[in-house]
Every structure is written in structure tokens, then in C-alpha cells.
Motif scaffolding. Structure first.
Motif, mmCIF file in Angstrom:
data_model
loop_
_atom_site.group_PDB
_atom_site.id
_atom_site.type_symbol
_atom_site.label_atom_id
_atom_site.label_comp_id
_atom_site.label_asym_id
_atom_site.label_seq_id
_atom_site.Cartn_x
_atom_site.Cartn_y
_atom_site.Cartn_z
ATOM 1 N N SER A 91 0.888 -1.006 -0.333
ATOM 2 C CA SER A 91 -0.136 -0.119 -0.029
ATOM 3 C C SER A 91 0.976 1.276 -0.444
ATOM 4 C CB SER A 91 -0.981 0.221 1.007
ATOM 5 O OG SER A 91 -0.220 0.450 2.270
ATOM 6 N N ARG A 92 2.180 0.698 0.595
ATOM 7 C CA ARG A 92 3.225 2.198 -0.164
ATOM 8 C C ARG A 92 3.225 3.013 -1.145
ATOM 9 N NH1 ARG A 92 8.585 1.159 3.581
ATOM 10 N NH2 ARG A 92 7.956 1.436 5.666
ATOM 11 N N PRO A 93 3.356 4.007 -1.380
ATOM 12 C CA PRO A 93 3.274 4.980 -2.514
ATOM 13 C C PRO A 93 4.690 4.587 -3.783
ATOM 14 C CG PRO A 93 3.259 6.356 -0.730
ATOM 15 C CD PRO A 93 3.442 5.325 -0.173
ATOM 16 N N SER A 94 4.129 4.071 -4.806
ATOM 17 C CA SER A 94 4.822 3.618 -5.621
ATOM 18 C C SER A 94 5.496 5.538 -6.405
ATOM 19 C CB SER A 94 4.435 3.214 -7.076
ATOM 20 O OG SER A 94 3.571 3.567 -7.213
ATOM 21 N N ILE A 95 6.724 5.258 -6.575
ATOM 22 C CA ILE A 95 7.266 5.844 -7.081
ATOM 23 C C ILE A 95 7.902 5.750 -8.564
ATOM 24 C CG2 ILE A 95 9.389 7.806 -7.225
ATOM 25 C CD1 ILE A 95 8.762 7.639 -4.187
ATOM 26 N N SER A 96 8.052 6.441 -10.034
ATOM 27 C CA SER A 96 8.217 6.142 -11.096
ATOM 28 C C SER A 96 9.230 7.825 -11.551
ATOM 29 C CB SER A 96 7.400 5.815 -11.778
ATOM 30 O OG SER A 96 6.348 6.844 -12.355
ATOM 31 N N LEU A 97 9.639 7.566 -12.383
ATOM 32 C CA LEU A 97 10.997 8.456 -13.087
ATOM 33 C C LEU A 97 10.992 8.635 -14.855
ATOM 34 C CD1 LEU A 97 13.663 8.985 -11.002
ATOM 35 C CD2 LEU A 97 12.555 10.155 -10.639
ATOM 36 N N SER A 98 10.833 9.478 -14.733
ATOM 37 C CA SER A 98 10.935 9.619 -16.435
ATOM 38 C C SER A 98 11.333 10.878 -17.493
ATOM 39 C CB SER A 98 9.135 9.470 -17.151
ATOM 40 O OG SER A 98 8.910 10.226 -17.179
ATOM 41 N N VAL A 103 9.017 12.904 -11.963
ATOM 42 C CA VAL A 103 8.983 12.577 -10.840
ATOM 43 C C VAL A 103 7.395 12.242 -10.586
ATOM 44 C CG1 VAL A 103 9.281 11.981 -8.839
ATOM 45 C CG2 VAL A 103 10.337 13.027 -10.009
ATOM 46 N N GLU A 104 6.548 11.027 -10.864
ATOM 47 C CA GLU A 104 5.494 10.623 -10.858
ATOM 48 C C GLU A 104 4.858 9.608 -9.442
ATOM 49 O OE1 GLU A 104 3.807 9.036 -14.185
ATOM 50 O OE2 GLU A 104 4.307 10.179 -15.413
ATOM 51 N N VAL A 105 4.584 10.341 -8.571
ATOM 52 C CA VAL A 105 4.262 8.825 -7.776
ATOM 53 C C VAL A 105 2.514 8.299 -7.841
ATOM 54 C CG1 VAL A 105 3.795 8.806 -4.767
ATOM 55 C CG2 VAL A 105 5.288 10.520 -6.197
ATOM 56 N N ASP A 106 1.940 7.246 -6.962
ATOM 57 C CA ASP A 106 0.703 7.076 -7.531
ATOM 58 C C ASP A 106 1.331 5.994 -5.969
ATOM 59 O OD1 ASP A 106 -1.404 5.248 -8.486
ATOM 60 O OD2 ASP A 106 -0.467 4.152 -7.504
#
Length: 324
Positions: A23-30, A46-49
């Protein structure tokens, strides 16, 4: 039974841990592009779900993680990309650049994570590679020249015309100020012609004649009559002798005019007038008709006997002032 209880506890703990981690936030870079030239700008997203109840904070990028060769030009505000049910996706964008050629890794971006009693730092799992290329210079065919000398260019009117106009305006302004100061020092009017001041005796005679025409005491208005009669006298004493009689009491006026060049008869008339006026104004005294006329005549002849006549008093302005 005891071993089964311990095993169940371990399984439950592992399940809760996996649930919390999932359930922790997921981070992605692009990167909008991964290959640029020196000085070109690239957008790092930097996107956080995360869950809607979770709080995340975006710290500043540590450029030292890329060897200190990546610079932050600007960063945007946090933006919401999507929101569905309890999940939402947010993003923050950075404009970065580099003035060093080579390939640089952009990874391990940290995000501060807060959820109930949990405060943790999460890192992005992505590893991006930014290639920065330099300009190739063909030294075999290119001729290197020395720095060119300074070239003398004639000065154009447009370069100093504005300053010349400003200087001219400044000179005119200074001249106008000097002219005004000179006029003031010489006691001359700055604009237009100033009418000569009316002499105190002419002003007093005009006001006495006007007071006589109003017939105040004849209509029972003794207080207004004596108030105006003493005001005319006080103004005359101020203009003729410089005695600030308007701010003085009766005793102070008598003490101030005692040393003036007036005879005992005139002093007695002024004393009787001021004292009678006090009785009328403060004690509601009503003088008889003979005293009213006598005190008026006394002030009138006091002004005539003590007036200071100048040759200029005979010009047209003063003749006009004498008209009733």
C-alpha cells in the motif's frame, strides 16, 4: 497447539507487512528525452501513485547523486494527474541541464512518506541514463583567429540627443528657480501684480462706517455691536502699533498701549470702551444710547488722530478702498 499459534502469528505478521508494503506509494521517473547537447534543457518527471490519505513530500533533487554535473533550472508545482477511488497520481517536474559531456545516471530519487504514525523516505527504483554530447570541432580544417581589435564607430545623434534634451530641461528649471528666488528676495510678486496692502486706518474707517450702517444697538443687539466695535479697535492696534490685541484681555491691552504715543484722553476713551464691552458681553449690561454713540465716536477719532499716512495712500487703490 503452541507451535500452531506461533506459526499463525508469524503468518499474520508477514501478511500485514506485505500489505503495508504493497500500500506504500510507488515512485517512477521519466525523461522527455535521454540524449541532448551541452546546455540543452531536459524535463525530468517524478510521478507518485498513492492512497488519498497518504501524504508525500518532494524534496529538492540532490544533484550530487549525478556527480554534480546536472543543474536544476526550475521546478514546477505538484500537479494531480489522475484520481480514481482511493488512488491518485501526482507529479512534479524539474527542468535540468548539464554543461559537461558524458553519460549520467539519474536514480534513487527520494520522496518523504507520511501515513498515520509512519514517517519514511522512499526511493524511486528507476535508473535513467542521460547522455550529454559536446560539439565536435574539426581542428584540421578550421582556422583559429585572434581576437579582433576594438573598432571605432562615430557617435550618432540619437546616442546623445536624449541627454542633451534632458540637460536643456534641467538648465531651464534651474533658471526658473533662480528667477523665483530673486523675485522673493526683492519682495516682488512671482506671478501677476499684487495689490498694495490697505493701511490699518483705512481698513478701520471702512469697517466702522459699515458697522454704523448695520444699526445693531438701535435694534437691541448690544452684544454684537460691542463685539464688532472692539474687534475693529483690536485689529487697528495690531496693524498700527504691532500690538497683538486679538489674543489679549482688556487689562493686557491697556498695559500694552500705556507706553504708546497716545494722550490721556484717548487712553481714557479706550479704557471705557473695553470695560463697557466686557460688561455687555459677560454681565448682560445695556448701555444707554448716548454712551453707545460716544464710544463709537471715540474709536473713530482715535483712528483719525493716530493714523500713519504715507504718500502712497493717495493713489487710486487707496481711494477705492476708502469708498463705503
Amino acid at each position: 497447539m503452541k507451535r500452531l499459534s506461533i506459526l499463525a502469528t508469524l503468518v499474520l505478521s508477514a501478511t500485514l507487512t506485505l500489505s503495508a508494503q504493497s500500500s506504500r506509494p510507488s515512485i517512477s521517473l521519466s525523461l522527455d528525452r535521454d540524449s541532448v547537447s551541452i546546455g540543452d534543457q531536459v524535463t525530468l518527471s517524478v510521478e507518485v501513485d498513492k492512497d488519498v490519505m497518504q501524504v508525500v513530500m518532494f524534496p529538492e533533487i540532490d544533484t550530487e547523486r549525478a556527480g554534480g554535473v546536472i543543474e536544476i533550472v526550475e521546478s514546477s508545482e505538484v500537479d494531480t494527474l489522475s484520481s480514481e477511488g482511493r488512488r491518485m497520481q501526482i507529479a512534479k517536474r524539474y527542468t535540468i541541464t548539464s554543461f559537461n559531456a558524458g553519460s549520467f545516471r539519474v536514480s534513487d530519487y527520494p520522496v518523504l512518506y507520511l501515513d498515520k504514525n509512519i514517517v519514511d523516505t522512499l526511493y524511486s527504483p528507476d535508473t535513467l541514463l542521460l547522455r550529454v554530447s559536446s560539439f565536435e570541432i574539426d581542428t584540421a580544417t578550421m582556422t583559429i583567429h585572434d581576437i579582433r581589435p576594438i573598432k571605432n564607430i562615430p557617435v550618432m545623434f540619437g546616442e546623445w540627443g536624449g541627454w542633451a534634451a534632458l540637460g536643456l530641461v534641467g538648465l531651464l528649471l534651474c533658471g526658473a528657480i533662480i528667477w523665483v528666488i530673486v523675485r522673493l528676495v526683492k519682495h516682488k510678486p512671482v506671478f501677476g501684480k499684487v495689490k498694495p496692502a490697505i493701511p490699518p486706518h483705512i481698513k478701520a474707517i471702512n469697517e466702522l462706517n459699515e458697522l454704523q450702517h448695520q444699526k445693531l444697538w438701535q435694534n437691541g443687539r448690544h452684544k454684537q455691536y460691542y463685539t464688532r466695535l472692539t474687534e475693529i479697535l483690536r485689529e487697528y492696534l495690531d496693524g498700527r502699533y504691532g500690538v497683538s490685541a486679538m489674543e489679549m484681555t482688556t487689562d493686557e491691552i491697556l498695559a500694552a498701549i500705556k507706553d504708546l504715543s497716545i494722550d490721556a484722553r484717548q487712553f481714557a476713551v479706550l479704557t471705557e470702551l473695553l470695560q463697557t464691552a466686557d460688561f455687555v458681553k459677560f454681565a448682560k449690561h445695556t448701555p444707554d444710547d448716548e454712551l453707545n454713540e460716544s464710544l463709537f465716536s471715540g474709536v473713530y477719532y482715535f483712528v483719525e488722530d493716530t493714523k500713519q499716512v504715507n504718500p502712497d495712500d493717495e493713489n487710486n487703490e487707496y481711494k477705492e478702498a476708502m469708498k463705503v
